[in-house]
Design an enzyme around this catalytic site. Structure first.
Site: not given
Ligand code: IPE
Ligand code: IPE
Ligand code: MG
Length: 254
Positions: A24, A28, A41, A71, A136
């Site tokens: 995650d 940011r 990403h 989802t 792996l």
């Molecule tokens: C969880 O991250 C999903 C993935 C990393 C694919 P999110 O950014 O979607 O989760 P929330 O919204 O902070 O809970």
């Molecule tokens: C996780 O990073 C990647 C996916 C959920 C695909 P985010 O896109 O959720 O990044 P933040 O949480 O907005 O920083």
């Molecule tokens: Mg996120």
């Protein structure tokens, strides 16, 4: 201590067989650098690639599950969703050769039927191509939700009961597990979530029952092999009790 020395030290202890990751913080990280979210990403996918290589070559980790798209992630702006789907397609297309070279076997959990046709085609093709690799196992959770997985299993069980294949009286945890997306994969030993968020966000709800959780403020695109080692050292210092009492306590009571 250098990276190689830390690897050696880690290998003296128990290496988790299955590491699950919620990568995650891509958005940011991009914002902090003045970039668009998409750049976060892209960088995140490079970090994942690097970590997979490190985990398999240096630590011989057997299973790594990445929460790639939830989802709930469909409710992001359609531009971002499109970018993520295209990124996944390109990533797999480019990495197919590397997976073969590194003996990586790709697995997928989640509902592929809702992915764009081209993306799901490439995913399926890579899964087939790498099926015989025995290094792996890289598990991508794609259009995955823990609640959906449990619901799907429940529906399969009800169908089995209706058709007389399953009897409620002998429905066990094992039967339930057998209806999950990847029943042969052991539950994660260690779950890592980056970016300072301390929640599960609908990831592997059934499987994390006794997983050790490790959180870090580091944003995913800044995550390095050093951080994985930090998580593993912490994991090695924990005592997994599974609801029992410590061995020492047990002896004292006897
Ligand atoms: C969880 O991250 C999903 C993935 C990393 C694919 P999110 O950014 O979607 O989760 P929330 O919204 O902070 O809970
Ligand atoms: C996780 O990073 C990647 C996916 C959920 C695909 P985010 O896109 O959720 O990044 P933040 O949480 O907005 O920083
Ligand atoms: Mg996120």
């Amino acid at each position: 201590m250098g990276l190689q020395d830390r690897v050696k030290r880690a290998k003296k202890g128990k290496i988790p067989e299955h590491v699950a990751i919620i990568p995650d913080g891509n958005g940011r990280w991009a914002k902090n650098h003045g970039y668009e979210r998409s750049k976060g990403h892209k960088k995140g996918s490079e970090v994942a690639e690097n970590l997979i290589e490190f985990a398999s070559h240096e630590l011989s980790i057997k299973f790594m599950t990445f929460y790639t798209f939830s989802t709930e992630n469909w409710s992001r702006p359609s531009r971002e969703v499109k970018f993520l789907m295209a990124l996944l397609k390109d990533f797999l297309q480019k990495k197919e050769f590397k997976f073969m070279k590194n003996n990586v076997k790709l697995r997928v959990i989640g509902d592929l039927s809702q992915l764009p046709r081209k993306t799901s085609m490439i995913v399926k093709r890579t899964v087939e191509k790498t099926a015989k690799n025995d290094g792996l196992q890289l598990v991508m959770a794609l259009n995955y939700g823990g609640r959906q997985e449990i619901l799907r299993a429940t529906k399969k069980i009800i169908e089995g009961v209706k058709e007389g294949r399953t009897h409620l009286s002998n429905l066990s945890e094992e039967t339930f597990r057998s209806k999950m997306f990847a029943p042969d994969i052991p539950d994660p030993d260690l779950l890592i979530r980056t970016s300072g968020e301390e929640r599960i966000s609908n990831f592997l709800l059934w499987q994390v029952a006794y997983t050790e959780l490790w959180f870090t403020d580091t944003l995913w695109p800044a995550f390095a092999p050093e951080h994985l080692l930090d998580a593993i050292f912490e994991y090695q210092s924990r005592e997994r009790r599974y609801g029992q009492v410590k061995d020492k306590e047990r002896n004292r009571q006897q």
